[in-house]
Structure formats: C-alpha cells, structure tokens
Design an enzyme around this catalytic site. Structure first.
Site, PDB file in Angstrom:
ATOM      1  CG  HIS A  69      -4.376  -3.940   2.363  1.00  0.00           C
ATOM      2  ND1 HIS A  69      -5.357  -3.048   2.752  1.00  0.00           N
ATOM      3  CD2 HIS A  69      -3.194  -3.298   2.513  1.00  0.00           C
ATOM      4  CE1 HIS A  69      -4.785  -1.917   3.122  1.00  0.00           C
ATOM      5  NE2 HIS A  69      -3.476  -2.043   2.994  1.00  0.00           N
ATOM      6  CB  SER A 115     -10.289 -11.262   0.791  1.00  0.00           C
ATOM      7  OG  SER A 115      -9.091 -10.616   0.404  1.00  0.00           O
ATOM      8  N   GLY A 127      -4.116   0.532  -1.646  1.00  0.00           N
ATOM      9  CA  GLY A 127      -5.550   0.347  -1.539  1.00  0.00           C
ATOM     10  C   GLY A 127      -6.259   1.404  -0.725  1.00  0.00           C
ATOM     11  CG  ASP A 158      -7.001  -8.498   5.486  1.00  0.00           C
ATOM     12  OD1 ASP A 158      -6.463  -8.498   6.602  1.00  0.00           O
ATOM     13  OD2 ASP A 158      -6.957  -9.468   4.699  1.00  0.00           O
TER      14      ASP A 158
END
Length: 282
Positions: free
Chosen positions: A42, A104, A147, A167
C-alpha cells in the site's frame, strides 16, 4: 472504497513509528551482501509536501515528525535516530526547515542497492498518479493494483531475501481479516521473509482479531511494537496509537528500536509510551 488519502496524515506519530521501524529493519538487511526484494503493498504517494492543502489541513505532522526534527541535535546521540533524521534531511530543499515528509516508497527506494528490487503497489488511481510522478531508483517497479493479491502472485521471489511492508488504511472492517489471511499465506510461500504489518490502535479494538489470528497462525517468531500517543477519554473515538508486527525480525531490532522510541516518546506528548514484546513459537 477508495476514499483514503494518506496526505491528510503524512508525518504523524504513526508514520514516525512505522518508518523508524522500517528503517531499522532495512539497516539490518543491508549488513549482508545478498540481494533483497522489497514489496510495499500500500505504497501511497512517496513524498508529501507539508505545505500541501491536504497535509496542512489537519497538520498531524506537528505532533509527529516536527518535534523530532526540532530536537534532532539532541536525538543524534542515538545511532538509529541519527541515521533516520539524516536521511530525512536529504529531502528538505532548505536544510534547516522541515518542508517534506517521505512515505514508504522513498524510505525503501532511498537505500536500494543495484541488485535489490522494489515493487510498489497502489490501488487508488489518484494516489498512483502521484506515485508515478515521484523520482525513484531505476530498480523500482510501480504497479496500480491490489497489493495483497499482488504480493501472493509474486511469491516466491528470485532474490535470496524478501522484505514486505503491509500498511493498509483499514478503512474497511474486513481489511483486518484480509491482512491476516494474506500474511499467513505469504509466509507459507516464503518462510524466510521479513514481514512488517502496521495496524492502528483504535478504541473500538478492531485490531485484536488481526493480532489473535497471526499469533495463533503458526509463525515461528513475531515481535510486536506499539506506540500509544495519548490516553483515551471516556466516550472518545479514533486512533490513539500505532502498532507494528515484525515477522522474522532481524537480531537486535527490539533493543535498537526500543531505545530509540524511549527517546521519541517524551517528544510526542505526556501520555506517549512504547511497549514491545515477543511471540515465539515453542
């Protein structure tokens, strides 16, 4: 539902907890020469200007990364925090001012070596357009899609090592069960993988089912890290903390992150506290 956009929350206390954990895991993985495949299920946008309308509206970074940035000289005594804040400084256009917070995709791609691989999944069309516009390393692949499904399709990977960040926004209640099922299925296909799972600490307690499923799922070793930002008041709703599960954590992660969070918590508010514990299969 695809209403969630992380820009409204970029740089908040949960991001600090999540990305400091991720940074520490990557740091351990880089100590060996063998290549790593990283998968981010994610991904989000990759880089968030703190002056953007969405981020400035709630200003959650003011109770998250901002106090750490202001105290960065004092925090430099901790090796993990020093390295993390030094990396954070690299995305600021004017070194002394905090202008951007990286998501991220940046934290992962920033430390990629030539033989490593990174796959970024993002389902939201608008967020994916932002992700496409980010300047990332050449060995990064962006995929617009689910994902969790994409992770399972890509296993096993060709590199000797695998690190996965899960996430999601958990905007749907069913995501907790979906995440638990995907993590267990992924670990069955790649038992050596280092898997990081973020979850919100909600007063409603929805995360408990996720934790129980993974704790009872036959995984050999899990380290749980939880950051509570504030105590809850009676009748209050919303997120009061951030949780991270690390499956197959690198040796020493608990001590390094525990020491770092001990320095971070006083900067996040009076009620902030960090706890860590092990789930080890006998």
């Amino acid at each position: 539902m695809l209403s969630y956009q992380h820009a409204y929350h970029a740089g908040n206390f949960a991001d600090v907890h999540k990305h400091l954990t991720l940074f520490a895991v990557i740091d351990h993985l880089l100590r060996k020469a063998s290549p790593v495949t990283y998968i981010d299920t994610h991904a989000g946008r990759g880089l968030y200007p703190l002056s953007a309308e969405e981020t400035a509206r709630l200003g959650e970074y003011r109770q998250g990364v901002a106090p750490l940035w202001k105290a960065r000289e004092a925090l430099s005594a901790d090796p993990l925090l020093c390295a993390w804040l030094s990396s954070l400084a690299e995305v600021q256009h004017r070194g002394g001012e905090l202008e951007h917070y990286p998501g991220s995709p940046w934290w992962l791609s920033h430390r990629l070596r030539a033989r490593d691989r990174l796959v970024l999944f993002e389902l939201h069309p608008g967020e994916y357009r932002h992700l496409e516009g980010q300047a990332l390393a050449d060995n990064v692949r962006r995929v617009q899609g689910d994902g969790l499904e994409g992770l399972l399709r890509r296993l096993p990977v060709s590199t000797p090592r695998l690190c996965v960040l899960v996430d999601p926004s958990y905007e749907r209640k069913t995501e907790y069960a979906e995440v638990a099922g995907t993590v267990l299925a992924a670990m069955h296909k790649a038992r050596h993988a280092v898997m990081l799972v973020w979850y919100p600490l909600l007063l409603a307690g929805r995360h408990h089912a996720l934790l129980e499923t993974l704790r009872d799922g036959g995984l050999r070793k899990i380290w749980r890290s939880e950051l509570v930002q504030r105590e809850s008041a009676e009748g209050e709703r919303g997120m009061v903390g951030s949780g991270m599960l690390v499956v197959n954590p690198p040796w020493g992660l608990d001590e390094r992150l525990g020491e770092a969070m001990g320095r971070v918590c006083p900067l996040l508010g009076k009620g902030s506290r960090h706890t860590g514990d092990w789930w080890v299969e006998e």
